[in-house]
Design a protein around this motif. Structure first.
Motif, PDB file in Angstrom:
ATOM      1  N   LEU A  96       0.827  -1.203   0.000  1.00  0.00           N
ATOM      2  CA  LEU A  96       0.000   0.000   0.000  1.00  0.00           C
ATOM      3  C   LEU A  96       0.863   1.256   0.000  1.00  0.00           C
ATOM      4  O   LEU A  96       0.590   2.219  -0.728  1.00  0.00           O
ATOM      5  CB  LEU A  96      -0.930  -0.009   1.219  1.00  0.00           C
ATOM      6  CG  LEU A  96      -1.883   1.179   1.341  1.00  0.00           C
ATOM      7  CD1 LEU A  96      -2.819   1.244   0.130  1.00  0.00           C
ATOM      8  CD2 LEU A  96      -2.691   1.083   2.630  1.00  0.00           C
ATOM      9  N   ARG A  97       1.916   1.253   0.796  1.00  0.00           N
ATOM     10  CA  ARG A  97       2.808   2.409   0.855  1.00  0.00           C
ATOM     11  C   ARG A  97       3.453   2.679  -0.508  1.00  0.00           C
ATOM     12  O   ARG A  97       3.492   3.821  -0.988  1.00  0.00           O
ATOM     13  CB  ARG A  97       3.882   2.164   1.911  1.00  0.00           C
ATOM     14  CG  ARG A  97       4.836   3.349   2.101  1.00  0.00           C
ATOM     15  CD  ARG A  97       5.785   3.096   3.243  1.00  0.00           C
ATOM     16  NE  ARG A  97       6.649   1.933   3.008  1.00  0.00           N
ATOM     17  CZ  ARG A  97       6.575   0.796   3.679  1.00  0.00           C
ATOM     18  NH1 ARG A  97       5.673   0.646   4.646  1.00  0.00           N
ATOM     19  NH2 ARG A  97       7.394  -0.202   3.421  1.00  0.00           N
ATOM     20  N   ASP A  98       3.942   1.616  -1.159  1.00  0.00           N
ATOM     21  CA  ASP A  98       4.575   1.782  -2.468  1.00  0.00           C
ATOM     22  C   ASP A  98       3.564   2.235  -3.521  1.00  0.00           C
ATOM     23  O   ASP A  98       3.894   3.044  -4.399  1.00  0.00           O
ATOM     24  CB  ASP A  98       5.217   0.464  -2.905  1.00  0.00           C
ATOM     25  CG  ASP A  98       6.414   0.094  -2.051  1.00  0.00           C
ATOM     26  OD1 ASP A  98       6.898   0.968  -1.302  1.00  0.00           O
ATOM     27  OD2 ASP A  98       6.850  -1.068  -2.119  1.00  0.00           O
ATOM     28  N   ALA A  99       2.339   1.711  -3.425  1.00  0.00           N
ATOM     29  CA  ALA A  99       1.310   2.080  -4.403  1.00  0.00           C
ATOM     30  C   ALA A  99       0.952   3.559  -4.295  1.00  0.00           C
ATOM     31  O   ALA A  99       0.886   4.269  -5.309  1.00  0.00           O
ATOM     32  CB  ALA A  99       0.070   1.211  -4.210  1.00  0.00           C
ATOM     33  N   HIS A 101       2.719   5.944  -3.028  1.00  0.00           N
ATOM     34  CA  HIS A 101       3.889   6.727  -3.423  1.00  0.00           C
ATOM     35  C   HIS A 101       3.972   6.841  -4.942  1.00  0.00           C
ATOM     36  O   HIS A 101       4.188   7.935  -5.499  1.00  0.00           O
ATOM     37  CB  HIS A 101       5.147   6.067  -2.860  1.00  0.00           C
ATOM     38  CG  HIS A 101       6.392   6.865  -3.060  1.00  0.00           C
ATOM     39  ND1 HIS A 101       7.265   6.632  -4.105  1.00  0.00           N
ATOM     40  CD2 HIS A 101       6.933   7.895  -2.361  1.00  0.00           C
ATOM     41  CE1 HIS A 101       8.278   7.471  -4.038  1.00  0.00           C
ATOM     42  NE2 HIS A 101       8.105   8.256  -2.991  1.00  0.00           N
ATOM     43  N   THR A 102       3.777   5.725  -5.646  1.00  0.00           N
ATOM     44  CA  THR A 102       3.860   5.730  -7.105  1.00  0.00           C
ATOM     45  C   THR A 102       2.726   6.548  -7.713  1.00  0.00           C
ATOM     46  O   THR A 102       2.938   7.310  -8.662  1.00  0.00           O
ATOM     47  CB  THR A 102       3.818   4.287  -7.641  1.00  0.00           C
ATOM     48  OG1 THR A 102       4.897   3.544  -7.076  1.00  0.00           O
ATOM     49  CG2 THR A 102       3.943   4.265  -9.156  1.00  0.00           C
ATOM     50  N   VAL A 103       1.522   6.391  -7.189  1.00  0.00           N
ATOM     51  CA  VAL A 103       0.381   7.146  -7.702  1.00  0.00           C
ATOM     52  C   VAL A 103       0.586   8.646  -7.502  1.00  0.00           C
ATOM     53  O   VAL A 103       0.337   9.451  -8.414  1.00  0.00           O
ATOM     54  CB  VAL A 103      -0.918   6.670  -7.013  1.00  0.00           C
ATOM     55  CG1 VAL A 103      -2.063   7.635  -7.306  1.00  0.00           C
ATOM     56  CG2 VAL A 103      -1.279   5.269  -7.473  1.00  0.00           C
ATOM     57  N   ALA A 104       1.043   9.029  -6.320  1.00  0.00           N
ATOM     58  CA  ALA A 104       1.277  10.450  -6.057  1.00  0.00           C
ATOM     59  C   ALA A 104       2.319  11.026  -7.001  1.00  0.00           C
ATOM     60  O   ALA A 104       2.153  12.130  -7.542  1.00  0.00           O
ATOM     61  CB  ALA A 104       1.716  10.645  -4.601  1.00  0.00           C
ATOM     62  N   LEU A 105       3.383  10.279  -7.223  1.00  0.00           N
ATOM     63  CA  LEU A 105       4.425  10.737  -8.144  1.00  0.00           C
ATOM     64  C   LEU A 105       3.896  10.872  -9.564  1.00  0.00           C
ATOM     65  O   LEU A 105       4.222  11.838 -10.268  1.00  0.00           O
ATOM     66  CB  LEU A 105       5.607   9.766  -8.117  1.00  0.00           C
ATOM     67  CG  LEU A 105       6.510   9.824  -6.892  1.00  0.00           C
ATOM     68  CD1 LEU A 105       7.529   8.692  -6.927  1.00  0.00           C
ATOM     69  CD2 LEU A 105       7.227  11.177  -6.810  1.00  0.00           C
ATOM     70  N   ARG A 127       2.523  10.181   3.408  1.00  0.00           N
ATOM     71  CA  ARG A 127       2.759  10.011   4.851  1.00  0.00           C
ATOM     72  C   ARG A 127       1.643   9.191   5.500  1.00  0.00           C
ATOM     73  O   ARG A 127       1.905   8.349   6.355  1.00  0.00           O
ATOM     74  CB  ARG A 127       2.881  11.386   5.516  1.00  0.00           C
ATOM     75  CG  ARG A 127       4.193  12.113   5.215  1.00  0.00           C
ATOM     76  CD  ARG A 127       4.257  13.461   5.900  1.00  0.00           C
ATOM     77  NE  ARG A 127       5.549  14.115   5.699  1.00  0.00           N
ATOM     78  CZ  ARG A 127       5.838  15.350   6.106  1.00  0.00           C
ATOM     79  NH1 ARG A 127       4.903  16.061   6.749  1.00  0.00           N
ATOM     80  NH2 ARG A 127       7.033  15.863   5.894  1.00  0.00           N
ATOM     81  N   ASP A 128       0.407   9.444   5.095  1.00  0.00           N
ATOM     82  CA  ASP A 128      -0.716   8.688   5.647  1.00  0.00           C
ATOM     83  C   ASP A 128      -0.594   7.201   5.310  1.00  0.00           C
ATOM     84  O   ASP A 128      -1.099   6.349   6.052  1.00  0.00           O
ATOM     85  CB  ASP A 128      -2.047   9.225   5.119  1.00  0.00           C
ATOM     86  CG  ASP A 128      -2.419  10.563   5.732  1.00  0.00           C
ATOM     87  OD1 ASP A 128      -1.791  10.954   6.740  1.00  0.00           O
ATOM     88  OD2 ASP A 128      -3.335  11.222   5.195  1.00  0.00           O
ATOM     89  N   ALA A 129       0.066   6.903   4.200  1.00  0.00           N
ATOM     90  CA  ALA A 129       0.226   5.511   3.784  1.00  0.00           C
ATOM     91  C   ALA A 129       1.366   4.807   4.518  1.00  0.00           C
ATOM     92  O   ALA A 129       1.555   3.602   4.325  1.00  0.00           O
ATOM     93  CB  ALA A 129       0.460   5.427   2.279  1.00  0.00           C
ATOM     94  N   GLY A 130       2.107   5.558   5.330  1.00  0.00           N
ATOM     95  CA  GLY A 130       3.144   4.917   6.145  1.00  0.00           C
ATOM     96  C   GLY A 130       4.545   5.430   5.956  1.00  0.00           C
ATOM     97  O   GLY A 130       5.446   5.076   6.726  1.00  0.00           O
ATOM     98  N   ASP A 131       4.782   6.262   4.933  1.00  0.00           N
ATOM     99  CA  ASP A 131       6.122   6.809   4.716  1.00  0.00           C
ATOM    100  C   ASP A 131       6.210   8.158   5.433  1.00  0.00           C
ATOM    101  O   ASP A 131       6.063   9.219   4.827  1.00  0.00           O
ATOM    102  CB  ASP A 131       6.398   6.967   3.221  1.00  0.00           C
ATOM    103  CG  ASP A 131       7.835   7.383   2.939  1.00  0.00           C
ATOM    104  OD1 ASP A 131       8.597   7.620   3.905  1.00  0.00           O
ATOM    105  OD2 ASP A 131       8.209   7.474   1.755  1.00  0.00           O
ATOM    106  N   GLU A 132       6.467   8.094   6.732  1.00  0.00           N
ATOM    107  CA  GLU A 132       6.447   9.312   7.546  1.00  0.00           C
ATOM    108  C   GLU A 132       7.622  10.237   7.268  1.00  0.00           C
ATOM    109  O   GLU A 132       7.614  11.392   7.686  1.00  0.00           O
ATOM    110  CB  GLU A 132       6.430   8.926   9.027  1.00  0.00           C
ATOM    111  CG  GLU A 132       5.188   8.141   9.425  1.00  0.00           C
ATOM    112  CD  GLU A 132       5.205   7.737  10.884  1.00  0.00           C
ATOM    113  OE1 GLU A 132       6.213   8.016  11.563  1.00  0.00           O
ATOM    114  OE2 GLU A 132       4.211   7.137  11.342  1.00  0.00           O
TER     115      GLU A 132
END
Length: 233
Positions: A96-99, A101-105, A127-132
């Motif tokens: 979920l975190r990687d997804a 991140h990729t979508v936002a980029l 950040r909400d997805a876990g990459d603080e």
């Protein structure tokens, strides 16, 4: 007054069964999985078995193979090997975190990183997805690199965005494990980034359409969700 026990019952229960079937299990692999009965991540053993007909408790004749099965180390439950296709909680969080991140980029690369509101929405989503530790500077650098590289790539089939390969690589492993609400929520979060600085641009809409397709959402539902995202609540 306690009921009387039947004189020969206890002795009868202690007698060995005349015949039966016993399975001898062999462990062939182990690891961690999400146990359906425990409801969390547990260690498991992948086991195969051989059945034998027993006579007075002694194995006498083979009766074929058993399994393979996945045995939970905590509850000892046996499950079909398909249970291993479900990611553990740790793995799901990483997917979920990687997804996100990729979508936002991808959305930033399509719309540009000049908008502070769009960039802030993207940072918040990641950040909400876990990459603080996500920062605007880091997202800007990667998104600008992707945008510069987009001109050297070809788009996918059916009008997909140039970054379709990256989006599918991030979303395809996650989509089967998301509920309908979760897939819709992820698309709406991406739409929120695109709308943070104004209406969708054609490039942003292409990215969002590709996100919806990678999440296996029907085209009509994708269109409805993108329209709903523009409607003030």
């Amino acid at each position: 007054m306690l009921p009387r026990s039947r004189p020969g019952r206890a002795a009868e229960d202690r007698r060995p069964r005349v015949c039966g079937v016993r399975t001898h299990w062999t462990t062939v692999a182990d690891g961690e999985f999400h146990c359906p009965d425990c409801g969390g991540d547990r260690n498991y053993q992948r086991r195969t078995g051989r059945r034998r007909l027993t006579l007075l408790g002694l194995p006498v004749l083979p009766r074929g193979e058993a399994g393979p099965v996945v045995e939970c180390a905590s509850c000892a439950g046996h499950f079909p090997t398909e249970v291993l296709t479900r990611p553990t909680t740790t793995r799901f969080s990483a997917l979920l975190r990687d997804a996100v991140h990729t979508v936002a980029l991808a959305v930033l690369a399509a719309g540009g990183t000049g908008s502070r509101t769009a960039l802030a929405a993207a940072v918040e989503a990641v950040r909400d997805a876990g990459d603080e530790e996500c920062t605007a500077e880091r997202l800007t650098a990667v998104a600008d690199a992707l945008a510069a590289d987009t001109g050297r790539r070809t788009g996918g089939e059916d009008g997909e965005a140039p970054l379709a390969a990256e989006l599918h690589e991030a979303l395809d492993p996650l989509a089967p494990h998301l509920a309908d609400l979760g897939r819709a929520s992820l698309l709406l979060r991406a739409a929120g980034i695109a709308l943070a600085d104004g209406p969708y641009t054609p490039a942003e809409r292409d990215v969002l359409t590709t996100v919806g397709a990678a999440l296996t959402l029907p085209r009509e539902e994708v269109a409805d969700l993108l329209t709903a995202a523009r409607t003030p609540s």
